[in-house]
Design an enzyme around this catalytic site. Structure first.
Site, short mmCIF file in Angstrom:
data_model
loop_
_atom_site.label_atom_id
_atom_site.label_comp_id
_atom_site.label_asym_id
_atom_site.label_seq_id
_atom_site.Cartn_x
_atom_site.Cartn_y
_atom_site.Cartn_z
N ASP A 106 -10.72 -0.98 13.99
CA ASP A 106 -11.23 -1.07 12.97
C ASP A 106 -12.27 -0.21 13.33
O ASP A 106 -13.62 -1.03 12.41
CB ASP A 106 -11.18 -2.48 12.71
CG ASP A 106 -10.13 -2.91 12.64
OD1 ASP A 106 -8.94 -2.11 11.67
OD2 ASP A 106 -9.62 -4.37 12.73
N ASN A 121 0.65 -1.31 -0.04
CA ASN A 121 0.08 0.30 0.24
C ASN A 121 0.88 1.09 -0.04
O ASN A 121 0.92 2.00 -0.70
CB ASN A 121 -0.83 -0.20 1.02
CG ASN A 121 -2.41 -0.91 1.09
OD1 ASN A 121 -2.40 -0.31 -0.35
ND2 ASN A 121 -2.59 -1.85 1.73
N LEU A 161 -2.65 1.27 18.31
CA LEU A 161 -2.02 2.64 18.67
C LEU A 161 -2.94 3.07 20.65
O LEU A 161 -3.90 3.30 20.13
CB LEU A 161 -2.22 4.09 17.76
CG LEU A 161 -0.83 4.05 16.09
CD1 LEU A 161 -1.47 4.52 15.18
CD2 LEU A 161 0.32 3.94 16.74
N HIS A 190 -8.59 -1.45 6.08
CA HIS A 190 -9.03 -3.08 6.95
C HIS A 190 -9.35 -3.77 5.54
O HIS A 190 -10.45 -3.86 4.63
CB HIS A 190 -10.03 -2.81 7.64
CG HIS A 190 -10.26 -4.29 8.44
ND1 HIS A 190 -9.47 -4.31 8.96
CD2 HIS A 190 -11.08 -5.12 8.25
CE1 HIS A 190 -9.76 -6.11 9.31
NE2 HIS A 190 -11.36 -5.91 8.70
N GLN A 196 -7.68 -3.58 -5.07
CA GLN A 196 -8.84 -3.00 -4.85
C GLN A 196 -7.81 -1.48 -3.49
O GLN A 196 -8.28 -0.25 -3.51
CB GLN A 196 -9.94 -3.10 -4.14
CG GLN A 196 -10.73 -3.84 -5.20
CD GLN A 196 -11.43 -3.45 -6.76
OE1 GLN A 196 -10.80 -2.14 -6.49
NE2 GLN A 196 -10.79 -3.22 -7.50
N GLU A 197 -7.24 -2.32 -2.52
CA GLU A 197 -6.75 -1.33 -1.91
C GLU A 197 -5.47 -0.21 -2.18
O GLU A 197 -5.83 0.74 -1.89
CB GLU A 197 -6.10 -2.51 -0.85
CG GLU A 197 -7.13 -3.21 -0.04
CD GLU A 197 -6.45 -3.89 1.14
OE1 GLU A 197 -4.34 -3.85 2.00
OE2 GLU A 197 -6.05 -5.12 1.72
#
Lengths: 219, 219
Positions: free
Chosen positions: A148, A17, A96, A112, A176-177
Protein backbone atom coordinates in the site's frame (compact mmCIF):
# COMPACT_ATOMS: atom_id res chain seq x y z
CA UNK A 1 -5.55 8.91 -31.42
CA UNK A 2 -3.79 6.60 -29.00
CA UNK A 3 -3.08 2.89 -29.23
CA UNK A 4 -5.33 1.08 -26.76
CA UNK A 5 -3.50 0.10 -23.59
CA UNK A 6 -3.08 -3.66 -23.10
CA UNK A 7 -4.17 -4.64 -19.62
CA UNK A 8 -3.74 -7.75 -17.51
CA UNK A 9 -6.10 -7.84 -14.56
CA UNK A 10 -5.38 -9.90 -11.46
CA UNK A 11 -8.23 -10.92 -9.20
CA UNK A 12 -8.94 -13.18 -6.26
CA UNK A 13 -12.64 -12.60 -5.72
CA UNK A 14 -15.81 -10.95 -6.93
CA UNK A 15 -14.17 -8.59 -9.37
CA UNK A 16 -16.47 -5.56 -9.12
CA UNK A 17 -13.54 -3.29 -9.99
CA UNK A 18 -12.85 -5.58 -12.97
CA UNK A 19 -16.49 -5.06 -13.97
CA UNK A 20 -16.13 -1.28 -13.68
CA UNK A 21 -13.09 -1.40 -15.99
CA UNK A 22 -14.89 -3.66 -18.49
CA UNK A 23 -17.84 -1.26 -18.47
CA UNK A 24 -15.62 1.78 -19.03
CA UNK A 25 -13.98 0.06 -22.02
CA UNK A 26 -17.31 -1.09 -23.49
CA UNK A 27 -18.85 2.37 -23.28
CA UNK A 28 -15.62 3.72 -24.89
CA UNK A 29 -14.67 5.87 -21.93
CA UNK A 30 -11.37 4.04 -21.67
CA UNK A 31 -9.17 3.11 -24.63
CA UNK A 32 -7.82 -0.25 -23.48
CA UNK A 33 -7.95 -3.98 -24.18
CA UNK A 34 -8.08 -6.52 -21.40
CA UNK A 35 -5.66 -9.15 -22.70
CA UNK A 36 -6.14 -11.56 -19.83
CA UNK A 37 -7.82 -11.86 -16.44
CA UNK A 38 -5.86 -14.02 -14.01
CA UNK A 39 -7.19 -15.38 -10.73
CA UNK A 40 -5.25 -17.22 -8.07
CA UNK A 41 -8.50 -18.74 -6.82
CA UNK A 42 -10.75 -21.06 -8.78
CA UNK A 43 -13.89 -19.78 -7.05
CA UNK A 44 -13.31 -16.12 -7.95
CA UNK A 45 -16.60 -14.84 -9.37
CA UNK A 46 -14.62 -12.33 -11.41
CA UNK A 47 -13.63 -15.20 -13.74
CA UNK A 48 -17.28 -15.62 -14.69
CA UNK A 49 -17.63 -11.89 -15.28
CA UNK A 50 -14.61 -11.97 -17.60
CA UNK A 51 -15.88 -14.96 -19.55
CA UNK A 52 -19.31 -13.36 -19.95
CA UNK A 53 -17.57 -10.51 -21.76
CA UNK A 54 -15.51 -12.86 -23.94
CA UNK A 55 -12.22 -12.17 -22.19
CA UNK A 56 -9.35 -14.63 -21.86
CA UNK A 57 -8.97 -15.97 -18.37
CA UNK A 58 -6.40 -18.03 -16.53
CA UNK A 59 -6.37 -19.72 -13.19
CA UNK A 60 -2.97 -19.72 -11.52
CA UNK A 61 -3.44 -21.40 -8.16
CA UNK A 62 -0.65 -20.38 -5.84
CA UNK A 63 -1.02 -23.75 -4.14
CA UNK A 64 0.37 -25.34 -7.32
CA UNK A 65 3.70 -23.59 -6.88
CA UNK A 66 6.44 -24.28 -4.39
CA UNK A 67 7.40 -20.65 -3.78
CA UNK A 68 6.22 -17.09 -4.27
CA UNK A 69 9.07 -16.56 -6.75
CA UNK A 70 8.01 -19.53 -8.87
CA UNK A 71 4.38 -18.37 -8.85
CA UNK A 72 5.38 -14.83 -9.75
CA UNK A 73 7.70 -16.01 -12.54
CA UNK A 74 4.85 -17.98 -14.13
CA UNK A 75 2.59 -14.96 -13.77
CA UNK A 76 5.11 -12.67 -15.48
CA UNK A 77 5.51 -15.15 -18.35
CA UNK A 78 1.74 -15.48 -18.74
CA UNK A 79 1.25 -11.71 -18.80
CA UNK A 80 4.12 -11.19 -21.25
CA UNK A 81 2.77 -13.91 -23.55
CA UNK A 82 -0.52 -12.01 -23.71
CA UNK A 83 1.18 -8.72 -24.52
CA UNK A 84 0.20 -7.08 -21.24
CA UNK A 85 1.66 -3.57 -20.81
CA UNK A 86 -0.02 -2.66 -17.56
CA UNK A 87 -1.03 -4.88 -14.64
CA UNK A 88 -4.18 -4.00 -12.71
CA UNK A 89 -4.64 -5.47 -9.24
CA UNK A 90 -8.37 -5.73 -8.65
CA UNK A 91 -8.81 -7.43 -5.32
CA UNK A 92 -5.80 -9.68 -5.85
CA UNK A 93 -5.01 -10.98 -2.38
CA UNK A 94 -1.36 -11.89 -2.84
CA UNK A 95 1.79 -9.95 -2.12
CA UNK A 96 3.93 -9.67 -5.24
CA UNK A 97 7.66 -10.29 -5.15
CA UNK A 98 10.26 -7.67 -6.02
CA UNK A 99 10.97 -9.68 -9.17
CA UNK A 100 7.36 -9.33 -10.34
CA UNK A 101 7.32 -5.62 -9.58
CA UNK A 102 10.57 -5.08 -11.46
CA UNK A 103 9.14 -6.86 -14.50
CA UNK A 104 6.53 -4.08 -14.88
CA UNK A 105 8.26 -0.91 -13.71
CA UNK A 106 5.70 1.82 -12.92
CA UNK A 107 3.13 -0.34 -14.66
CA UNK A 108 1.33 -2.08 -11.81
CA UNK A 109 -1.72 -0.35 -10.37
CA UNK A 110 -3.52 -1.13 -7.14
CA UNK A 111 -6.56 0.35 -5.44
CA UNK A 112 -6.85 0.61 -1.69
CA UNK A 113 -10.06 1.44 0.23
CA UNK A 114 -8.64 4.34 2.27
CA UNK A 115 -6.96 7.68 1.75
CA UNK A 116 -3.38 6.46 1.91
CA UNK A 117 -1.13 6.88 3.81
CA UNK A 118 -3.97 6.44 6.32
CA UNK A 119 -5.05 2.85 7.04
CA UNK A 120 -2.76 0.67 4.95
CA UNK A 121 -3.13 -3.08 5.17
CA UNK A 122 -6.16 -5.27 5.61
CA UNK A 123 -9.68 -4.11 6.49
CA UNK A 124 -8.95 -0.44 5.93
CA UNK A 125 -12.62 0.47 6.31
CA UNK A 126 -12.75 -1.17 9.72
CA UNK A 127 -9.55 0.61 10.73
CA UNK A 128 -11.17 3.91 9.71
CA UNK A 129 -14.27 3.20 11.80
CA UNK A 130 -12.18 2.19 14.79
CA UNK A 131 -10.19 5.44 14.59
CA UNK A 132 -13.41 7.42 14.33
CA UNK A 133 -12.47 9.44 11.23
CA UNK A 134 -15.19 11.44 9.49
CA UNK A 135 -13.64 11.28 6.01
CA UNK A 136 -12.10 8.29 4.30
CA UNK A 137 -11.93 7.20 0.67
CA UNK A 138 -9.98 5.26 -1.90
CA UNK A 139 -6.54 5.51 -3.47
CA UNK A 140 -5.23 4.29 -6.83
CA UNK A 141 -1.46 3.96 -6.66
CA UNK A 142 1.45 2.43 -8.48
CA UNK A 143 2.79 -0.60 -6.69
CA UNK A 144 6.29 -0.57 -5.32
CA UNK A 145 7.90 -3.06 -3.02
CA UNK A 146 6.16 -1.86 0.14
CA UNK A 147 2.53 -2.73 0.81
CA UNK A 148 0.00 0.00 0.00
CA UNK A 149 2.83 2.32 -0.94
CA UNK A 150 4.06 3.76 -4.19
CA UNK A 151 3.16 6.90 -6.14
CA UNK A 152 -0.47 7.99 -5.78
CA UNK A 153 -2.35 8.48 -9.04
CA UNK A 154 -5.86 9.35 -7.90
CA UNK A 155 -7.88 9.55 -4.71
CA UNK A 156 -11.54 9.96 -3.84
CA UNK A 157 -12.90 11.13 -0.50
CA UNK A 158 -16.20 10.13 1.09
CA UNK A 159 -17.84 10.97 4.41
CA UNK A 160 -17.90 8.45 7.25
CA UNK A 161 -20.90 8.37 9.59
CA UNK A 162 -20.77 7.32 13.23
CA UNK A 163 -23.48 4.73 12.59
CA UNK A 164 -21.63 3.22 9.63
CA UNK A 165 -20.89 -0.46 9.66
CA UNK A 166 -17.90 -1.95 7.89
CA UNK A 167 -20.36 -2.94 5.13
CA UNK A 168 -22.02 0.44 4.71
CA UNK A 169 -18.71 2.29 4.63
CA UNK A 170 -17.21 -0.30 2.26
CA UNK A 171 -20.15 0.15 -0.12
CA UNK A 172 -19.77 3.95 -0.11
CA UNK A 173 -16.04 3.66 -0.82
CA UNK A 174 -16.56 0.94 -3.43
CA UNK A 175 -18.84 3.23 -5.45
CA UNK A 176 -15.91 5.65 -5.67
CA UNK A 177 -13.44 2.86 -6.48
CA UNK A 178 -15.59 2.03 -9.48
CA UNK A 179 -15.26 5.62 -10.65
CA UNK A 180 -11.59 6.31 -10.01
CA UNK A 181 -10.02 3.02 -11.05
CA UNK A 182 -11.10 3.29 -14.71
CA UNK A 183 -10.37 7.04 -14.61
CA UNK A 184 -6.83 6.45 -13.35
CA UNK A 185 -6.15 3.77 -15.98
CA UNK A 186 -7.47 6.21 -18.57
CA UNK A 187 -4.76 8.71 -17.58
CA UNK A 188 -2.16 6.05 -18.42
CA UNK A 189 -3.94 5.14 -21.67
CA UNK A 190 -3.76 8.81 -22.63
CA UNK A 191 -0.05 8.97 -21.75
CA UNK A 192 -0.65 11.73 -19.24
CA UNK A 193 1.02 10.28 -16.14
CA UNK A 194 4.51 11.52 -15.28
CA UNK A 195 6.08 9.93 -12.22
CA UNK A 196 8.98 11.55 -10.41
CA UNK A 197 9.84 9.79 -7.19
CA UNK A 198 6.66 9.77 -5.12
CA UNK A 199 5.20 12.70 -7.00
CA UNK A 200 2.86 12.20 -9.94
CA UNK A 201 2.09 14.95 -12.41
CA UNK A 202 -0.88 14.64 -14.75
CA UNK A 203 -0.35 16.40 -18.07
CA UNK A 204 -3.02 19.02 -18.84
CA UNK A 205 -4.72 18.52 -15.52
CA UNK A 206 -7.62 20.86 -14.89
CA UNK A 207 -7.82 22.32 -11.41
CA UNK A 208 -11.03 22.60 -9.46
CA UNK A 209 -9.74 24.41 -6.41
CA UNK A 210 -13.25 25.09 -5.16
CA UNK A 211 -13.77 21.37 -4.54
CA UNK A 212 -14.04 20.51 -0.86
CA UNK A 213 -16.44 19.00 1.59
CA UNK A 214 -16.72 18.63 5.30
CA UNK A 215 -18.10 15.86 7.48
CA UNK A 216 -20.28 16.15 9.45
CA UNK A 217 -22.01 18.52 7.09
CA UNK A 218 -22.89 21.96 8.41
CA UNK A 219 -26.49 21.89 9.62
CA UNK B 1 -32.47 28.40 23.63
CA UNK B 2 -29.02 27.39 24.88
CA UNK B 3 -26.68 29.22 27.23
CA UNK B 4 -23.77 30.58 25.20
CA UNK B 5 -20.64 28.47 25.54
CA UNK B 6 -17.78 30.19 27.37
CA UNK B 7 -14.58 29.86 25.37
CA UNK B 8 -10.93 30.43 26.15
CA UNK B 9 -8.79 30.66 23.03
CA UNK B 10 -5.07 29.94 23.09
CA UNK B 11 -2.88 31.39 20.35
CA UNK B 12 0.77 31.81 19.49
CA UNK B 13 0.55 33.65 16.21
CA UNK B 14 -1.64 35.33 13.62
CA UNK B 15 -4.90 33.96 14.89
CA UNK B 16 -6.86 33.59 11.65
CA UNK B 17 -8.83 30.73 13.20
CA UNK B 18 -9.50 33.01 16.18
CA UNK B 19 -10.81 35.57 13.68
CA UNK B 20 -13.07 32.96 12.05
CA UNK B 21 -14.53 32.11 15.47
CA UNK B 22 -15.03 35.81 16.35
CA UNK B 23 -16.77 36.32 13.01
CA UNK B 24 -19.06 33.32 13.52
CA UNK B 25 -20.08 34.66 16.95
CA UNK B 26 -20.60 38.22 15.68
CA UNK B 27 -22.84 37.10 12.83
CA UNK B 28 -24.74 34.93 15.40
CA UNK B 29 -23.88 31.64 13.69
CA UNK B 30 -22.27 30.43 16.91
CA UNK B 31 -23.75 30.92 20.37
CA UNK B 32 -20.59 31.47 22.40
CA UNK B 33 -18.66 34.08 24.37
CA UNK B 34 -14.92 34.37 24.15
CA UNK B 35 -14.01 34.93 27.80
CA UNK B 36 -10.30 35.35 27.22
CA UNK B 37 -7.66 35.04 24.50
CA UNK B 38 -4.29 33.90 25.83
CA UNK B 39 -1.04 34.04 23.93
CA UNK B 40 2.29 32.60 25.01
CA UNK B 41 4.03 35.07 22.70
CA UNK B 42 3.96 38.83 23.01
CA UNK B 43 4.23 39.35 19.25
CA UNK B 44 1.16 37.21 18.39
CA UNK B 45 -0.93 39.28 16.00
CA UNK B 46 -4.00 37.45 17.25
CA UNK B 47 -3.78 39.57 20.44
CA UNK B 48 -4.44 42.68 18.35
CA UNK B 49 -7.38 40.98 16.62
CA UNK B 50 -8.87 40.11 20.01
CA UNK B 51 -8.43 43.64 21.36
CA UNK B 52 -10.00 45.13 18.24
CA UNK B 53 -13.13 43.15 19.06
CA UNK B 54 -13.10 44.20 22.73
CA UNK B 55 -12.04 40.80 24.06
CA UNK B 56 -9.99 40.22 27.20
CA UNK B 57 -6.46 39.11 26.46
CA UNK B 58 -3.57 37.79 28.48
CA UNK B 59 0.06 37.21 27.73
CA UNK B 60 1.50 34.19 29.47
CA UNK B 61 5.10 33.93 28.34
CA UNK B 62 6.33 30.40 28.87
CA UNK B 63 9.81 31.84 29.36
CA UNK B 64 8.55 33.35 32.64
CA UNK B 65 7.93 29.92 34.12
CA UNK B 66 10.41 27.36 35.33
CA UNK B 67 8.51 24.30 34.07
CA UNK B 68 5.71 23.21 31.77
CA UNK B 69 3.69 22.17 34.81
CA UNK B 70 4.01 25.61 36.39
CA UNK B 71 3.02 27.31 33.12
CA UNK B 72 0.08 24.98 32.65
CA UNK B 73 -1.10 25.47 36.24
CA UNK B 74 -1.15 29.24 35.74
CA UNK B 75 -3.01 28.78 32.48
CA UNK B 76 -5.64 26.57 34.12
CA UNK B 77 -6.12 29.11 36.91
CA UNK B 78 -6.43 31.98 34.43
CA UNK B 79 -9.00 30.10 32.34
CA UNK B 80 -11.00 29.05 35.40
CA UNK B 81 -11.00 32.62 36.74
CA UNK B 82 -12.57 33.72 33.46
CA UNK B 83 -15.24 31.03 33.59
CA UNK B 84 -13.94 29.18 30.54
CA UNK B 85 -15.82 25.95 29.82
CA UNK B 86 -14.09 25.00 26.60
CA UNK B 87 -10.51 25.61 25.50
CA UNK B 88 -9.83 26.27 21.82
CA UNK B 89 -6.30 25.82 20.54
CA UNK B 90 -5.90 28.14 17.58
CA UNK B 91 -2.32 27.90 16.47
CA UNK B 92 -1.06 27.47 20.02
CA UNK B 93 2.45 26.10 19.60
CA UNK B 94 2.92 24.47 22.98
CA UNK B 95 2.37 20.91 24.11
CA UNK B 96 -0.02 20.79 27.05
CA UNK B 97 0.67 18.67 30.10
CA UNK B 98 -1.57 15.83 31.23
CA UNK B 99 -2.53 18.01 34.16
CA UNK B 100 -3.87 20.71 31.85
CA UNK B 101 -5.74 18.21 29.74
CA UNK B 102 -7.32 16.62 32.81
CA UNK B 103 -8.50 20.04 33.98
CA UNK B 104 -10.78 20.29 30.91
CA UNK B 105 -11.88 16.72 30.20
CA UNK B 106 -13.23 16.42 26.63
CA UNK B 107 -13.28 20.19 26.52
CA UNK B 108 -10.09 21.09 24.64
CA UNK B 109 -10.33 21.37 20.86
CA UNK B 110 -7.50 21.53 18.36
CA UNK B 111 -7.39 21.86 14.60
CA UNK B 112 -4.77 20.12 12.50
CA UNK B 113 -4.08 20.85 8.80
CA UNK B 114 -4.38 17.26 7.56
CA UNK B 115 -6.86 14.42 7.51
CA UNK B 116 -5.72 12.71 10.69
CA UNK B 117 -4.44 10.08 11.28
CA UNK B 118 -2.42 11.06 8.18
CA UNK B 119 0.40 13.55 8.70
CA UNK B 120 0.41 14.30 12.42
CA UNK B 121 3.03 16.67 13.79
CA UNK B 122 4.62 19.75 12.33
CA UNK B 123 4.31 20.97 8.74
CA UNK B 124 1.52 18.58 7.85
CA UNK B 125 0.98 20.29 4.49
CA UNK B 126 4.59 19.75 3.55
CA UNK B 127 4.39 16.12 4.65
CA UNK B 128 1.35 15.71 2.38
CA UNK B 129 3.20 17.20 -0.58
CA UNK B 130 6.23 15.02 0.05
CA UNK B 131 4.06 11.89 0.11
CA UNK B 132 2.37 12.96 -3.11
CA UNK B 133 -1.23 12.59 -1.89
CA UNK B 134 -4.02 14.01 -4.05
CA UNK B 135 -6.43 14.71 -1.19
CA UNK B 136 -5.65 16.25 2.17
CA UNK B 137 -7.64 18.46 4.52
CA UNK B 138 -8.17 19.55 8.08
CA UNK B 139 -9.32 17.87 11.28
CA UNK B 140 -10.95 19.30 14.41
CA UNK B 141 -10.39 16.93 17.31
CA UNK B 142 -10.57 16.78 21.07
CA UNK B 143 -7.14 16.87 22.65
CA UNK B 144 -5.93 13.92 24.61
CA UNK B 145 -2.48 13.22 25.92
CA UNK B 146 -1.00 12.18 22.57
CA UNK B 147 -0.13 14.78 19.94
CA UNK B 148 -2.70 15.20 17.15
CA UNK B 149 -4.76 12.42 18.62
CA UNK B 150 -8.09 12.25 20.40
CA UNK B 151 -11.67 11.91 19.18
CA UNK B 152 -12.32 13.49 15.77
CA UNK B 153 -15.21 15.96 15.66
CA UNK B 154 -15.12 17.22 12.09
CA UNK B 155 -12.98 16.94 8.98
CA UNK B 156 -12.81 18.70 5.64
CA UNK B 157 -11.17 17.34 2.50
CA UNK B 158 -9.52 19.37 -0.26
CA UNK B 159 -7.67 18.40 -3.43
CA UNK B 160 -3.88 18.60 -3.62
CA UNK B 161 -2.26 19.54 -6.94
CA UNK B 162 1.17 18.38 -8.05
CA UNK B 163 2.23 22.01 -8.58
CA UNK B 164 1.10 23.05 -5.11
CA UNK B 165 3.61 24.72 -2.85
CA UNK B 166 3.44 24.46 0.91
CA UNK B 167 1.88 27.95 0.82
CA UNK B 168 -0.77 27.24 -1.81
CA UNK B 169 -1.85 23.99 -0.13
CA UNK B 170 -1.83 25.65 3.30
CA UNK B 171 -4.08 28.43 2.00
CA UNK B 172 -6.56 25.93 0.51
CA UNK B 173 -6.67 23.97 3.77
CA UNK B 174 -6.87 27.15 5.89
CA UNK B 175 -10.02 28.24 4.05
CA UNK B 176 -11.61 24.98 5.23
CA UNK B 177 -10.22 25.38 8.76
CA UNK B 178 -12.06 28.70 8.94
CA UNK B 179 -15.29 26.88 8.07
CA UNK B 180 -15.04 23.77 10.20
CA UNK B 181 -13.57 25.18 13.40
CA UNK B 182 -16.56 27.44 14.17
CA UNK B 183 -18.90 24.69 12.92
CA UNK B 184 -17.36 22.12 15.27
CA UNK B 185 -17.53 24.50 18.25
CA UNK B 186 -21.16 25.12 17.35
CA UNK B 187 -21.89 21.41 17.76
CA UNK B 188 -20.62 21.66 21.34
CA UNK B 189 -22.56 24.87 21.96
CA UNK B 190 -25.69 23.04 20.83
CA UNK B 191 -24.91 20.10 23.14
CA UNK B 192 -24.87 17.69 20.22
CA UNK B 193 -21.49 15.98 20.70
CA UNK B 194 -21.49 12.56 22.32
CA UNK B 195 -18.04 11.04 22.82
CA UNK B 196 -17.59 7.31 23.38
CA UNK B 197 -13.96 6.29 23.33
CA UNK B 198 -12.58 7.44 19.99
CA UNK B 199 -16.00 7.53 18.39
CA UNK B 200 -18.02 10.75 18.25
CA UNK B 201 -21.72 10.79 17.56
CA UNK B 202 -23.45 14.02 16.58
CA UNK B 203 -27.07 14.19 17.72
CA UNK B 204 -29.53 14.76 14.87
CA UNK B 205 -26.82 14.60 12.26
CA UNK B 206 -28.07 14.85 8.70
CA UNK B 207 -26.41 12.49 6.23
CA UNK B 208 -25.32 13.52 2.78
CA UNK B 209 -24.13 10.16 1.44
CA UNK B 210 -23.86 11.52 -2.08
CA UNK B 211 -20.97 13.76 -1.04
CA UNK B 212 -17.66 12.73 -2.56
CA UNK B 213 -14.98 14.06 -4.80
CA UNK B 214 -11.98 12.75 -6.58
CA UNK B 215 -8.60 14.26 -7.34
CA UNK B 216 -7.43 14.62 -10.05
CA UNK B 217 -10.89 15.47 -11.34
CA UNK B 218 -12.21 13.39 -14.22
CA UNK B 219 -11.47 15.25 -17.43
Amino acid sequence: MTTPLSLGILISGGGTNLQAIIDAIERKDLSAHIRIVVSNRSDAYGLARAQRHGLSTALLAHTDFSSREEFDQHLVTLLHEHGVEMVILAGFMRLLSARFIQAFPHRILNIHPALLPAFPGLRAQRQALERGVRISGATVHLVDEKMDHGPIIMQAAVPVYPDDTEDSLSARILAQEHRIYPAAIKLFAEGRVVVRGNSVRIRDERHWPQTAFQSPAAV
